[in-house]
Design an enzyme around this catalytic site. Structure first.
Site, short mmCIF file in Angstrom:
data_model
loop_
_atom_site.label_atom_id
_atom_site.label_comp_id
_atom_site.label_asym_id
_atom_site.label_seq_id
_atom_site.Cartn_x
_atom_site.Cartn_y
_atom_site.Cartn_z
N GLU A 178 -32.33 12.18 49.95
CA GLU A 178 -31.61 11.31 48.99
C GLU A 178 -32.54 10.50 48.11
OE1 GLU A 178 -28.79 8.84 51.06
OE2 GLU A 178 -27.29 10.43 50.97
N GLU A 247 -23.97 16.22 53.89
CA GLU A 247 -23.46 15.12 54.72
C GLU A 247 -22.02 14.82 54.36
OE1 GLU A 247 -25.88 11.57 54.88
OE2 GLU A 247 -27.71 12.76 55.04
#
Ligand code: GAL
Length: 821
Positions: A178, A247
């Site tokens: 991320e 996710e």
């Protein structure tokens, strides 16, 4: 033929017989020529135990997963520079082999920055102290260390032939995590860093694809992937990249606030929408969350339980209906894998937020019907048939004619878990405690440290990650004739500790801790100083180093300063700033240094038996107990205690903090699955300890006598502490007509049927009531006959079995059951 050629042939044979080719295009991931949709779930090896892994993975497989996803946790593997640990629960290779043994694939998210609500985001804290280092940017010191660790992991995995290209289970690997979310403050250097990450990853030659999550500018051949509550609208940055969701948050973590839950109806809806919209890989984060043992919880203030409201709970029990309702979804999705990955796609807008998608191959067509309304149910006529599609749900029709699954129609049982008292033989009603005060004289009276430095040090620099605790000590000379000297003197400390205990001349002046979200606080208290030498001792405690945010690694912890003595004489305020003085430092606490938590520590004889103190800060408590009988998961109730750490037979079960009460703001209404979810939506547990029950893995326990040691930092009362097993107490189901009702007590017999009605029962588990209509036969006795005494039972929900009803046609008939285990 010479020997070299022979061995080359042998290598070819061995590797080609088992190696799998993993490739992809914009439509699907292909493994050995088969176009796949992949269902995956995150399980983090150090958040459970080696002994738990086989069962967790078995339950994942039974739940319909193809893949287990894990991060790799740098800080546990390299706790000191170039000293490695891959033993016990840190045995990454054994974890991968356990997955392989059960025939599942692996997504290996090396990071090595992982976030994950893990201490310092997975970075070893010593990294922070390397001269010249800057994290996650073009910095040679950082890049060398990152490359060194990444290469180490890749080589270990290669050594064991665990990449799919070698015949192993690892089909995909991840670099960074991320970074795109936090990248902009790093400027151009951030872009260059991502290029470097991609090149470094490619140079590892792992023979399977690499991914980067939340990285819209991921350089090819990195596949950029999506994280979030919903990813159906995500498009990768290259038309040849498959649409991957790394996710899908199944709940949320807790940092000492309320407990966030996510309904299975919404979770299933998000997954179905994703595949309806061309998704090919979906990973539940977490599928089993587990426990932050020891001091691994991230920060600040991440709690010890990482249950995450995941389909398998913290202790390894199935969380129902989450696990079962998703299992059914997985089966239906797998049954239409071919049309999903190879079929022609037609999207039809049916108006009013209704959308149909047809996946057509020459042999078969499969359809999705989505109702994206937040509140209105719909009756949809599609290709000549009529379907009831509830609001915020998706129906899947494998043949475009019959509904095999709807995300909002849950047939799976709800299991209500209970904590049963310890049923071991001769376990006394309450435990017998011994105790010891933490020895603080050397610090609070004498200021004895291990080192000294001018100024106030960042706790990461002084303590690295050796302990939560750091003493800051200073001796100050005050004279009655000093301008500051007066009756009304205070000590003021700027902390970002997260917790501060202040002592002056051996006396505890006061303590303060940060409220979640505002980690800088000012402590100020009236203090009696004496003329001459005064000993100031500040005990700082951290609760997990920061794990997320741009440049999070540089956020200072501990007593960041200033530290001042303040005199107030009339309107005048005089301040003496002590921040730049030469402070002396001690890392950790005496009891930790002497391993008081070990059952046979050298100071074992020094424990006291009588006069058990309560609400006394920095106190050690010790007791013995018998392990609960059986094999059900064990928890310990720490209600009554303040804050500290707990060990069972010398192994840390984590930090505890039951005196931290979850604040207001819980939902009072029942949780409505409809409408977009976020972690503020279905929150519970307001006004209760954020965590009262702590997991004691069975493998930490001995058959006979066991030792529990508590280090109580704030002051508490161990009188109520007790051990329990966590098991299914009651099960409820509300299954639709023509489905099969399955109920199970997960290994224990069903003992009674408390409620059963076929028709239009109302209410929820624990409060079912008969509705306006009902089948003519007695549902309770039918179920008693079928189920009582058995560990599980199955029964068709039909009028044939439960009798004709007088329900009118608008009623969707269901069989509501509550059974006691
Ligand atoms: C993501 C991150 C994960 C985890 C998650 C929240 O942003 O990649 O590691 O921290 O958030 O649980």
């Amino acid at each position: 033929m010479d020997l070299l050629f022979l061995s080359f042939l042998f290598f070819l044979l061995v590797s080609s017989s088992s190696a799998a080719v993993v490739s992809y295009d914009g439509r699907a991931i292909t493994i050995d020529g088969e176009h796949r949709i992949l269902l995956s779930g995150s399980i983090h090896y150090p958040r459970s135990t080696v002994e738990m892994w086989p069962d967790l993975i078995k339950k994942s497989k039974e739940g319909g997963l193809d893949v287990i996803d894990t991060y790799v946790f740098w800080n546990i593997h390299e706790p000191r520079r170039r000293q490695y640990d891959f033993t016990g629960n840190n045995d990454l290779i054994r974890f991968l082999k356990t997955i392989q043994d059960q025939g599942l694939y692996v997504v290996l998210r090396i990071g090595p920055y992982v976030c994950a609500e893990w201490n310092y985001g997975g970075f070893p804290v010593w990294l922070h102290n390397l001269p010249g280092i800057e994290f996650r940017t073009v910095n040679d010191v950082f890049m060398d260390e990152m490359k060194n660790f990444t290469t180490l992991i890749v080589d270990m995995v290669k050594q064991e032939n665990l990449f799919a290209s070698q015949g192993g289970p690892v089909i995909i690997a991840q670099i960074e995590n991320e970074y795109g979310n936090v990248m902009s403050p790093y400027g151009d250097a951030g872009k260059a860093y991502i290029e470097w990450c991609a090149n470094m990853a490619v140079s590892q030659n792992i023979g399977v694809p690499w991914i980067m999550c939340q990285q819209s500018d991921a350089p090819q051949p990195m596949i950029n992937t999506c994280n979030g509550w919903y990813c159906d609208q995500f498009t990768p940055n290259n038309p040849n990249s498959p649409k991957m969701w790394t996710e899908n948050w199944t709940g949320w973590f807790s940092w000492g606030g309320k407990d966030p839950l996510r309904t299975v109806e919404d979770l299933a809806y998000a997954v179905a929408r994703f595949f309806q919209n061309g998704g090919t890989f979906q990973n539940y984060y977490m599928y089993h969350g587990g426990t932050n043992f020891g001091r691994t919880a991230g920060g600040p203030y991440i709690i010890t339980s990482y249950d995450y409201d995941a389909p398998i709970d913290e202790f390894g029990n199935l969380k129902q209906p989450k696990w079962g309702h998703l299992k059914e979804l997985h089966a239906v999705l797998h049954s239409i894998e071919k049309p999903l990955t190879e079929g022609n796609i037609t999207n039809i807008d049916l108006g009013n937020s209704l959308a149909a998608t047809i996946f057509a191959t020459p042999e078969v067509s499969s359809c999705f019907l989505a109702n994206n309304n937040k509140s209105s149910d719909a009756t949809v006529t599609f290709q000549g048939n009529t379907f009831k599609v509830p609001a915020w749900s998706v129906s899947i029709l494998p043949d475009c004619k019959t509904e095999a699954y709807n995300t909002a129609k849950v047939n799976t049982q709800t299991s209500v878990m209970v904590n049963k008292p310890n049923q071991s033989e001769d376990q006394p009603a309450s435990l017998n405690w011994k105790w010891r005060p933490e020895k603080i004289d050397d610090t609070v009276h004498h200021g004895k440290g291990q080192m000294s430095a001018r100024g106030l040090l960042d706790q990461k620099a002084a303590a690295s990650d050796e302990s939560d605790y750091l003493w800051y000590m200073l001796r100050v000379n005050l004279k009655k004739k000093d301008p500051i000297w007066c009756e009304n003197m205070t000590i003021r400390v700027n902390g970002s500790g997260h917790i501060l205990h202040t002592f002056v001349n051996g006396e505890h002046v006061g303590s303060q801790w940060a409220k979640y979200g505002v980690f800088n606080f000012v402590f100020e208290k009236n203090t009696k100083f004496k003329p001459g030498k005064n000993q100031i001792a500040l005990l700082s405690a951290t609760v997990g180093y920061q794990n997320y945010g741009p440049m999070f690694d540089t956020i200072r912890s501990g007593v960041v300063g200033s530290v001042e003595i303040i005199g107030r004489i009339g309107d005048e305020t005089i301040t003496k700033d002590l921040s730049g003085h030469k402070w002396s430092y001690k890392v950790g606490l005496h009891g930790y240094d002497h391993k008081l938590f070990e059952p046979d520590s050298a100071l074992a004889s020094k424990w006291k038996s009588g006069d058990l103190p309560t609400n006394k800060m920095v106190t050690w408590y010790k007791t013995t107990f018998k392990a609960p009988l059986g094999s059900d998961p064990v928890v310990v109730d720490l209600l009554g205690l303040g804050k500290g750490e707990a060990w069972v037979n010398g192994r840390s079960i984590g930090r505890y903090w039951p005196s931290y009460i979850a604040e207001d703001g819980c939902s009072t209404d029942a949780c409505d699955y409809r409408g977009p979810y976020d972690n503020n939506k279905c929150v519970f547990n307001c006004g209760n300890p954020t965590q009262r029950w702590y997991h004691v893995p069975r493998s930490f326990l001995e058959d006979d006598e066991n030792t529990l040691v508590l280090f109580e930092e704030f002051g508490g009362n161990p009188f109520l502490v007790n051990f329990r097993t966590t098991v299914v107490g009651t099960v409820c189901a509300n299954a639709y007509e023509k489905s099969t009702l399955n109920i199970s007590c997960q290994g224990r017999p069903i003992s009674a049927i408390k409620f059963a009605s076929f028709g239009a029962a109302e209410g929820t588990c624990g409060s079912f009531e008969k509705g306006v209509c009902e089948g003519s036969k007695d549902a309770v006795s039918i179920l008693e006959e079928f189920c009582v005494g058995a560990e599980c039972c199955s029964i068709e929900v039909t009028e044939d079995i439960f009798g004709k009803t007088n329900c009118d046609s608008s009623v969707t008939k269901r069989l509501a059951v509550e059974a006691v285990c």
